[in-house]
Design a protein around this motif. Structure first.
Motif, PDB file in Angstrom:
ATOM      1  N   ALA A  18       0.849  -1.208   0.000  1.00 50.74           N
ATOM      2  CA  ALA A  18       0.000   0.000   0.000  1.00 50.74           C
ATOM      3  C   ALA A  18       0.877   1.249   0.000  1.00 50.74           C
ATOM      4  O   ALA A  18       0.623   2.203  -0.752  1.00 50.74           O
ATOM      5  CB  ALA A  18      -0.937  -0.019   1.212  1.00 50.74           C
ATOM      6  N   LEU A  22       1.135   4.194  -2.809  1.00 50.19           N
ATOM      7  CA  LEU A  22       0.865   5.582  -2.399  1.00 50.19           C
ATOM      8  C   LEU A  22       2.104   6.472  -2.506  1.00 50.19           C
ATOM      9  O   LEU A  22       2.025   7.677  -2.273  1.00 50.19           O
ATOM     10  CB  LEU A  22       0.337   5.607  -0.951  1.00 50.19           C
ATOM     11  N   ALA A  74      -5.192   4.160   3.488  1.00 56.06           N
ATOM     12  CA  ALA A  74      -6.081   4.460   2.360  1.00 56.06           C
ATOM     13  C   ALA A  74      -6.901   5.724   2.642  1.00 56.06           C
ATOM     14  O   ALA A  74      -7.029   6.606   1.784  1.00 56.06           O
ATOM     15  CB  ALA A  74      -7.001   3.272   2.089  1.00 56.06           C
ATOM     16  N   LEU A  82      -7.816   3.968  -2.735  1.00 55.33           N
ATOM     17  CA  LEU A  82      -7.501   2.605  -2.268  1.00 55.33           C
ATOM     18  C   LEU A  82      -8.514   2.065  -1.251  1.00 55.33           C
ATOM     19  O   LEU A  82      -8.327   0.973  -0.716  1.00 55.33           O
ATOM     20  CB  LEU A  82      -6.090   2.547  -1.679  1.00 55.33           C
ATOM     21  N   ALA A  83      -9.569   2.864  -0.982  1.00 57.30           N
ATOM     22  CA  ALA A  83     -10.668   2.378  -0.135  1.00 57.30           C
ATOM     23  C   ALA A  83     -11.925   3.134  -0.541  1.00 57.30           C
ATOM     24  O   ALA A  83     -11.841   4.312  -0.908  1.00 57.30           O
ATOM     25  CB  ALA A  83     -10.383   2.639   1.340  1.00 57.30           C
ATOM     26  N   THR A 159      -8.470  -1.989  -4.131  1.00 56.70           N
ATOM     27  CA  THR A 159      -8.450  -1.370  -2.807  1.00 56.70           C
ATOM     28  C   THR A 159      -7.424  -2.113  -1.928  1.00 56.70           C
ATOM     29  O   THR A 159      -6.890  -3.156  -2.333  1.00 56.70           O
ATOM     30  CB  THR A 159      -9.829  -1.427  -2.095  1.00 56.70           C
ATOM     31  N   VAL A 160      -7.214  -1.584  -0.741  1.00 61.64           N
ATOM     32  CA  VAL A 160      -6.285  -2.268   0.168  1.00 61.64           C
ATOM     33  C   VAL A 160      -6.793  -3.651   0.569  1.00 61.64           C
ATOM     34  O   VAL A 160      -6.008  -4.513   0.971  1.00 61.64           O
ATOM     35  CB  VAL A 160      -5.948  -1.417   1.423  1.00 61.64           C
TER      36      VAL A 160
END
Ligand SMILES: N[C@@H](CCC(=O)N[C@@H](CS)C(=O)NCC(=O)O)C(=O)O
Length: 215
Positions: A18, A22, A74, A82-83, A159-160
């Motif tokens: 993650a 990012l 996220a 990511l969420a 997403t995460v």
């Protein structure tokens, strides 16, 4: 800069993935806590659970618990998507499955390095680990039956949760069993494994070495 106590082929890899997506730089303190007492002691100075991942934030705050770390990362970078955002209709399912992976599945791994941790006598250790693997496979199957993935677990965007499942499903009972137990999620984790943005990262932190998927 964030400091991360982590280890290759561990749950910290989901957090590292993650942070890689990012573009967050971090200092890594490497140590395989499940086999190395020194590594446990090192991380134990900040996290009494003596587990990775453990994050030390620039503020000095300590952050533990992989699911919480992933949600927090996220949410702190909403533009990266990511969420699902708190008002998004998928948010409830996102939180449901993040928590489920942490509690129903990842938590069971604590038993495996030493089944005496739950009081099992030495002659039963192999049976205990087998039973843990059976339960994990069952929990993956239950999740698979309740989720309806698109390209990713919650739809068309990574997403995460996808990172989390891709990493935790590489632990015992390993991927072949995961593919059999969770055929819908199998396609998603293969897509995450093949994400070109993470190709170098996986090579370094959770390599696809010969036999990595298990029997
Ligand atoms: N609840 C923790 C579990 C973390 C965990 O189990 N980490 C393993 C490595 S994957 C560990 O450090 N184990 C040390 C031990 O077994 O003593 C989380 O979700 O972050």
């Amino acid at each position: 800069m964030i400091t991360l106590y982590g280890a290759a082929a561990s749950g910290s890899v989901a957090v590292e993935a993650a942070m890689t997506l990012l573009g967050i730089r971090y200092r890594l303190v490497e140590g395989a806590t499940w086999i190395d007492e020194e590594a446990r002691q090192r991380v134990g100075t900040t996290n009494p659970m003596r587990q990775v991942p453990t994050l030390i934030l620039p503020s000095g705050d300590v952050m533990t618990e992989s699911a919480a770390i992933l949600v927090w990362l996220a949410d702190s970078h909403p533009d990266a998507g990511l969420a699902p955002a708190p008002a998004d209709a998928r948010r409830g399912q996102f939180l449901r499955w993040m928590t489920y992976v942490a509690t129903a599945i990842y938590a069971l791994h604590w038993i495996k390095p030493d089944p005496a941790r739950i009081g099992a006598p030495p002659d039963l250790h192999v049976r205990v680990v087998d039973a843990v693997h059976d339960r994990i496979a069952e929990c993956w199957a239950i999740m698979d039956g309740q989720i309806n993935p698109g390209r990713y677990l919650l739809g068309e965007r990574l997403t995460v949760l996808d990172l989390y499942v891709a990493v935790v499903s590489r632990f015992g009972p390993w991927r072949q069993r995961f593919y059999a137990a969770a055929p819908a999620m199998a396609q998603v984790v293969r897509r995450v494994d093949a994400d070109p943005r993470l190709a170098d990262f996986w090579k370094r932190r959770f390599p696809f070495a010969a036999g990595w998927e298990g029997d």
